[in-house]
Design a protein around this motif. Sequence first.
Motif, PDB file in Angstrom:
ATOM      1  N   SER A 163      -7.488 -35.371  45.283  1.00  0.00           N
ATOM      2  CA  SER A 163      -6.756 -36.586  45.521  1.00  0.00           C
ATOM      3  C   SER A 163      -6.240 -37.321  44.441  1.00  0.00           C
ATOM      4  O   SER A 163      -5.747 -37.951  44.008  1.00  0.00           O
ATOM      5  CB  SER A 163      -8.631 -37.125  46.071  1.00  0.00           C
ATOM      6  N   LYS A 164      -7.152 -37.137  42.883  1.00  0.00           N
ATOM      7  CA  LYS A 164      -6.316 -37.901  42.210  1.00  0.00           C
ATOM      8  C   LYS A 164      -5.401 -37.395  42.123  1.00  0.00           C
ATOM      9  O   LYS A 164      -4.610 -37.785  41.615  1.00  0.00           O
ATOM     10  CB  LYS A 164      -7.194 -37.012  40.746  1.00  0.00           C
ATOM     11  N   ARG A 165      -4.489 -36.492  42.069  1.00  0.00           N
ATOM     12  CA  ARG A 165      -3.338 -35.464  41.391  1.00  0.00           C
ATOM     13  C   ARG A 165      -3.067 -36.249  42.404  1.00  0.00           C
ATOM     14  O   ARG A 165      -1.551 -36.667  42.196  1.00  0.00           O
ATOM     15  CB  ARG A 165      -3.165 -34.211  41.712  1.00  0.00           C
ATOM     16  N   TYR A 178       9.014 -46.673  38.617  1.00  0.00           N
ATOM     17  CA  TYR A 178       9.973 -48.037  39.080  1.00  0.00           C
ATOM     18  C   TYR A 178      11.542 -47.824  39.256  1.00  0.00           C
ATOM     19  O   TYR A 178      11.982 -48.851  39.760  1.00  0.00           O
ATOM     20  CB  TYR A 178       9.988 -47.906  36.831  1.00  0.00           C
ATOM     21  N   LEU A 179      11.716 -46.329  38.777  1.00  0.00           N
ATOM     22  CA  LEU A 179      12.828 -46.188  39.537  1.00  0.00           C
ATOM     23  C   LEU A 179      12.871 -45.796  41.202  1.00  0.00           C
ATOM     24  O   LEU A 179      14.297 -46.703  41.557  1.00  0.00           O
ATOM     25  CB  LEU A 179      14.112 -44.164  38.643  1.00  0.00           C
ATOM     26  N   TRP A 180      12.004 -45.813  41.976  1.00  0.00           N
ATOM     27  CA  TRP A 180      11.871 -45.436  43.087  1.00  0.00           C
ATOM     28  C   TRP A 180      12.469 -46.942  43.565  1.00  0.00           C
ATOM     29  O   TRP A 180      13.102 -46.848  44.640  1.00  0.00           O
ATOM     30  CB  TRP A 180      11.181 -44.984  43.748  1.00  0.00           C
ATOM     31  N   GLU A 181      11.211 -47.716  42.322  1.00  0.00           N
ATOM     32  CA  GLU A 181      11.437 -49.432  43.226  1.00  0.00           C
ATOM     33  C   GLU A 181      12.728 -49.843  43.422  1.00  0.00           C
ATOM     34  O   GLU A 181      13.900 -50.752  44.231  1.00  0.00           O
ATOM     35  CB  GLU A 181      10.388 -49.991  42.298  1.00  0.00           C
ATOM     36  N   VAL A 182      13.603 -49.647  41.865  1.00  0.00           N
ATOM     37  CA  VAL A 182      15.488 -49.796  42.027  1.00  0.00           C
ATOM     38  C   VAL A 182      16.055 -49.073  43.153  1.00  0.00           C
ATOM     39  O   VAL A 182      16.569 -49.895  43.352  1.00  0.00           O
ATOM     40  CB  VAL A 182      15.615 -49.436  40.199  1.00  0.00           C
ATOM     41  N   TYR A 183      16.012 -48.198  43.162  1.00  0.00           N
ATOM     42  CA  TYR A 183      16.558 -46.889  44.546  1.00  0.00           C
ATOM     43  C   TYR A 183      16.831 -47.968  45.255  1.00  0.00           C
ATOM     44  O   TYR A 183      17.280 -48.201  46.266  1.00  0.00           O
ATOM     45  CB  TYR A 183      15.986 -45.749  44.013  1.00  0.00           C
ATOM     46  N   GLN A 184      15.215 -48.295  45.666  1.00  0.00           N
ATOM     47  CA  GLN A 184      15.159 -49.146  47.466  1.00  0.00           C
ATOM     48  C   GLN A 184      15.646 -50.968  47.423  1.00  0.00           C
ATOM     49  O   GLN A 184      15.455 -51.839  48.450  1.00  0.00           O
ATOM     50  CB  GLN A 184      13.501 -49.373  47.790  1.00  0.00           C
ATOM     51  N   ARG A 185      15.621 -50.908  45.866  1.00  0.00           N
ATOM     52  CA  ARG A 185      15.907 -52.362  46.240  1.00  0.00           C
ATOM     53  C   ARG A 185      17.860 -52.875  47.239  1.00  0.00           C
ATOM     54  O   ARG A 185      18.121 -53.905  47.568  1.00  0.00           O
ATOM     55  CB  ARG A 185      16.412 -53.165  44.679  1.00  0.00           C
ATOM     56  N   GLU A 186      18.645 -51.542  46.633  1.00  0.00           N
ATOM     57  CA  GLU A 186      19.275 -51.919  47.550  1.00  0.00           C
ATOM     58  C   GLU A 186      19.215 -50.456  48.893  1.00  0.00           C
ATOM     59  O   GLU A 186      19.891 -49.757  48.247  1.00  0.00           O
ATOM     60  CB  GLU A 186      20.706 -51.327  47.091  1.00  0.00           C
ATOM     61  N   PRO A 187      19.028 -50.987  50.001  1.00  0.00           N
ATOM     62  CA  PRO A 187      18.330 -50.026  50.681  1.00  0.00           C
ATOM     63  C   PRO A 187      19.366 -49.087  51.382  1.00  0.00           C
ATOM     64  O   PRO A 187      19.512 -48.227  52.105  1.00  0.00           O
ATOM     65  CB  PRO A 187      17.552 -50.699  52.118  1.00  0.00           C
ATOM     66  N   VAL A 188      20.622 -49.879  51.186  1.00  0.00           N
ATOM     67  CA  VAL A 188      22.632 -49.437  51.965  1.00  0.00           C
ATOM     68  C   VAL A 188      23.448 -48.771  51.107  1.00  0.00           C
ATOM     69  O   VAL A 188      23.295 -49.907  50.514  1.00  0.00           O
ATOM     70  CB  VAL A 188      22.970 -50.331  52.825  1.00  0.00           C
ATOM     71  N   LYS A 189      23.256 -47.706  51.199  1.00  0.00           N
ATOM     72  CA  LYS A 189      24.053 -46.771  50.419  1.00  0.00           C
ATOM     73  C   LYS A 189      25.884 -46.765  51.049  1.00  0.00           C
ATOM     74  O   LYS A 189      25.764 -46.296  51.753  1.00  0.00           O
ATOM     75  CB  LYS A 189      23.462 -45.638  49.928  1.00  0.00           C
ATOM     76  N   ARG A 191      10.902 -38.659  46.186  1.00  0.00           N
ATOM     77  CA  ARG A 191      10.732 -36.555  45.242  1.00  0.00           C
ATOM     78  C   ARG A 191      11.707 -36.381  45.192  1.00  0.00           C
ATOM     79  O   ARG A 191      12.913 -35.082  44.050  1.00  0.00           O
ATOM     80  CB  ARG A 191       9.699 -35.637  45.905  1.00  0.00           C
ATOM     81  N   TYR A 192      12.725 -36.379  46.023  1.00  0.00           N
ATOM     82  CA  TYR A 192      14.814 -35.128  46.133  1.00  0.00           C
ATOM     83  C   TYR A 192      14.748 -36.212  45.154  1.00  0.00           C
ATOM     84  O   TYR A 192      16.115 -36.150  44.132  1.00  0.00           O
ATOM     85  CB  TYR A 192      14.308 -35.920  47.305  1.00  0.00           C
ATOM     86  N   VAL A 193      15.334 -38.145  45.309  1.00  0.00           N
ATOM     87  CA  VAL A 193      16.398 -38.825  45.026  1.00  0.00           C
ATOM     88  C   VAL A 193      15.854 -38.929  43.182  1.00  0.00           C
ATOM     89  O   VAL A 193      16.684 -39.062  42.057  1.00  0.00           O
ATOM     90  CB  VAL A 193      16.859 -39.825  45.009  1.00  0.00           C
ATOM     91  N   ILE A 194      14.256 -38.925  43.110  1.00  0.00           N
ATOM     92  CA  ILE A 194      14.424 -40.330  41.423  1.00  0.00           C
ATOM     93  C   ILE A 194      13.573 -38.490  41.041  1.00  0.00           C
ATOM     94  O   ILE A 194      14.365 -37.955  39.760  1.00  0.00           O
ATOM     95  CB  ILE A 194      12.715 -40.544  41.959  1.00  0.00           C
ATOM     96  N   SER A 195      12.806 -37.589  41.730  1.00  0.00           N
ATOM     97  CA  SER A 195      12.061 -36.692  40.455  1.00  0.00           C
ATOM     98  C   SER A 195      12.961 -35.366  40.517  1.00  0.00           C
ATOM     99  O   SER A 195      12.696 -34.384  39.553  1.00  0.00           O
ATOM    100  CB  SER A 195      10.768 -36.045  41.358  1.00  0.00           C
ATOM    101  N   GLU A 197       1.063 -38.888  41.262  1.00  0.00           N
ATOM    102  CA  GLU A 197       2.146 -37.856  41.886  1.00  0.00           C
ATOM    103  C   GLU A 197       3.082 -38.794  41.726  1.00  0.00           C
ATOM    104  O   GLU A 197       3.839 -37.224  41.078  1.00  0.00           O
ATOM    105  CB  GLU A 197       1.954 -37.992  43.887  1.00  0.00           C
ATOM    106  N   PHE A 198       3.247 -39.452  41.194  1.00  0.00           N
ATOM    107  CA  PHE A 198       4.858 -40.356  40.583  1.00  0.00           C
ATOM    108  C   PHE A 198       4.063 -40.634  39.182  1.00  0.00           C
ATOM    109  O   PHE A 198       3.036 -41.444  39.262  1.00  0.00           O
ATOM    110  CB  PHE A 198       5.412 -40.940  41.333  1.00  0.00           C
ATOM    111  N   ASP A 199       4.834 -40.700  38.550  1.00  0.00           N
ATOM    112  CA  ASP A 199       5.021 -41.288  37.270  1.00  0.00           C
ATOM    113  C   ASP A 199       4.734 -42.511  37.062  1.00  0.00           C
ATOM    114  O   ASP A 199       5.844 -42.903  38.046  1.00  0.00           O
ATOM    115  CB  ASP A 199       4.595 -40.855  35.635  1.00  0.00           C
ATOM    116  N   GLU A 200       5.255 -43.488  36.052  1.00  0.00           N
ATOM    117  CA  GLU A 200       4.879 -45.046  36.141  1.00  0.00           C
ATOM    118  C   GLU A 200       6.836 -44.448  35.888  1.00  0.00           C
ATOM    119  O   GLU A 200       7.054 -45.892  37.353  1.00  0.00           O
ATOM    120  CB  GLU A 200       4.950 -45.644  34.992  1.00  0.00           C
ATOM    121  N   VAL A 201       7.235 -44.064  35.534  1.00  0.00           N
ATOM    122  CA  VAL A 201       8.764 -44.217  34.896  1.00  0.00           C
ATOM    123  C   VAL A 201       9.497 -43.847  36.410  1.00  0.00           C
ATOM    124  O   VAL A 201      10.371 -44.373  36.842  1.00  0.00           O
ATOM    125  CB  VAL A 201       9.322 -43.004  34.243  1.00  0.00           C
ATOM    126  N   GLU A 202       8.918 -42.842  37.581  1.00  0.00           N
ATOM    127  CA  GLU A 202       9.187 -41.957  38.889  1.00  0.00           C
ATOM    128  C   GLU A 202       9.162 -43.646  39.659  1.00  0.00           C
ATOM    129  O   GLU A 202      10.174 -44.257  40.448  1.00  0.00           O
ATOM    130  CB  GLU A 202       8.295 -41.260  38.942  1.00  0.00           C
TER     131      GLU A 202
END
Length: 243
Positions: free
Chosen positions: A52-54, A65-76, A100-104, A58-63
């Motif tokens: 459960s800790k793992r 952050y980048l996921w948050e940035v990806y979602q800022r513009e939900p329509v691609k 996991r796909y786009v960021i990791s 599952e995603f480190d702080e870099v992942e």
Amino acid sequence: MRIAGSKQKLPIRSTSEGLNTRALRSEASVTLALASMDSHVVDLNKDTSALSKRVKSEFDEVEQYLWEVYQREPVKKDGSGDFTWKDQAAARRMSMSLQRYVISGMDPDFREQLYHAGRAMDADGLRWSILSAFRDDYRQSIASGLKAGAKNSRHGGSLRTGGYGHGQAIDVTGTEGTTMDQVWRWIDGHGGKYGLHRPMPGYDPAHVQSRRDWRKVAQNLRKRRNQLAQHEREVTLASLGRD
Ligand SMILES: [Zn+2]
């Protein structure tokens, strides 16, 4: 005493029905009894909490952050239309979450570069976002417009980069009042510090990728991030000690 009768002499799993279920049941209860008698029960609990800790990290702080940035513009979308569904379809095809796909799927060193450049862009007041990050060969094959061949994309083509976990390119845009042009100009002015550039400003202006020495640049950036985190932990501990 010798047990008479052919039934008792048969090996337990070779009855005419295939499996001797009564024998299996009794084997199972013996196993359970053993498990609860020794330390296996404790070990299982320990494994569960480690798992459960793992899951939590599952995603480190870099992942993250980048996921948050990806979602800022939900329509691609770009000149060729709305392609929001394409990352989703490609992630589903690999049985992965979209994050996991786009960021990791990007190389950890490249993610490190994007993290530091992105935070600097944020600090300069630009709301930047990611139109497209990792793309496997399938995703590349359904991309529109100007693009490299399915296996030759820096976004994660199997021949060019090695595929999943090795993506070294993103397409950037602006959102919430920031124009894409502002983001592109920022990359041109400051990207070099982070080992990033726009190699095709004319015909693929949104495309940002790593440049030479990027591995070294990324390692230094990661070291700085870890030192800062360590420093913050020490400051927190020191302030707790004073109270
Ligand atoms: Zn691109």
